[in-house]
Design an enzyme around this catalytic site. Structure first.
Site, PDB file in Angstrom:
ATOM      1  CD  GLN A 101      20.333  80.874  74.683  1.00  0.00           C
ATOM      2  OE1 GLN A 101      20.787  81.348  73.652  1.00  0.00           O
ATOM      3  NE2 GLN A 101      21.097  80.222  75.545  1.00  0.00           N
ATOM      4  CG  ASP A 102      15.711  88.129  77.695  1.00  0.00           C
ATOM      5  OD1 ASP A 102      15.633  88.764  76.621  1.00  0.00           O
ATOM      6  OD2 ASP A 102      15.383  88.599  78.798  1.00  0.00           O
ATOM      7  CG  HIS A 103      20.398  87.473  81.688  1.00  0.00           C
ATOM      8  ND1 HIS A 103      20.846  88.691  82.122  1.00  0.00           N
ATOM      9  CD2 HIS A 103      19.592  87.012  82.669  1.00  0.00           C
ATOM     10  CE1 HIS A 103      20.338  88.955  83.304  1.00  0.00           C
ATOM     11  NE2 HIS A 103      19.564  87.953  83.651  1.00  0.00           N
ATOM     12  CG  HIS A 116      16.189  84.441  82.877  1.00  0.00           C
ATOM     13  ND1 HIS A 116      15.730  85.739  82.828  1.00  0.00           N
ATOM     14  CD2 HIS A 116      17.142  84.414  83.852  1.00  0.00           C
ATOM     15  CE1 HIS A 116      16.368  86.458  83.739  1.00  0.00           C
ATOM     16  NE2 HIS A 116      17.237  85.688  84.362  1.00  0.00           N
TER      17      HIS A 116
END
Length: 106
Positions: free
Chosen positions: A82-84, A80
């Site tokens: 890294q996605d952000h 999450h």
């Protein structure tokens, strides 16, 4: 899979918070430009860049620790974060382009 250390958790949360702030600042920059507030848009973009820099520092801390043999458990929270970060970087880049279009139209 090991348990996440407090330092790792703090770095991940710093990544999420700063990346989220960067995306919010970039969105506010677009809205300001849409309303003709280019000075405010530029300030918001600078704030977004500063928040992204902080997010990168958090990511670098995690990467350095891993390179030094401190394993980082791969959890939904790490993914999450890294996605952000990637979403915020992309959004920030796109915000600059959108603001430039508004500037040319204005």
């Amino acid at each position: 899979m090991g348990e996440m250390s407090q330092e790792q958790l703090e770095a991940i949360m710093g990544l999420i918070v700063n990346a989220g702030n960067a995306k919010s600042d970039a969105m506010e920059a677009i809205q300001a430009a849409k309303n003709g507030g280019f000075e405010e848009a530029d300030e918001k973009l600078k704030a977004a860049e500063a928040a992204l820099l902080e997010a990168h520092h958090a990511q670098t801390k995690l990467l350095t620790a891993e390179a030094n043999g401190e394993a980082l458990p791969i959890t939904l929270l790490t993914i999450h974060s890294q996605d952000h970060l990637m979403t915020s970087i992309t959004f920030n880049d796109l915000a600059k382009e959108v603001i430039d279009v508004y500037r040319r139209l204005g």
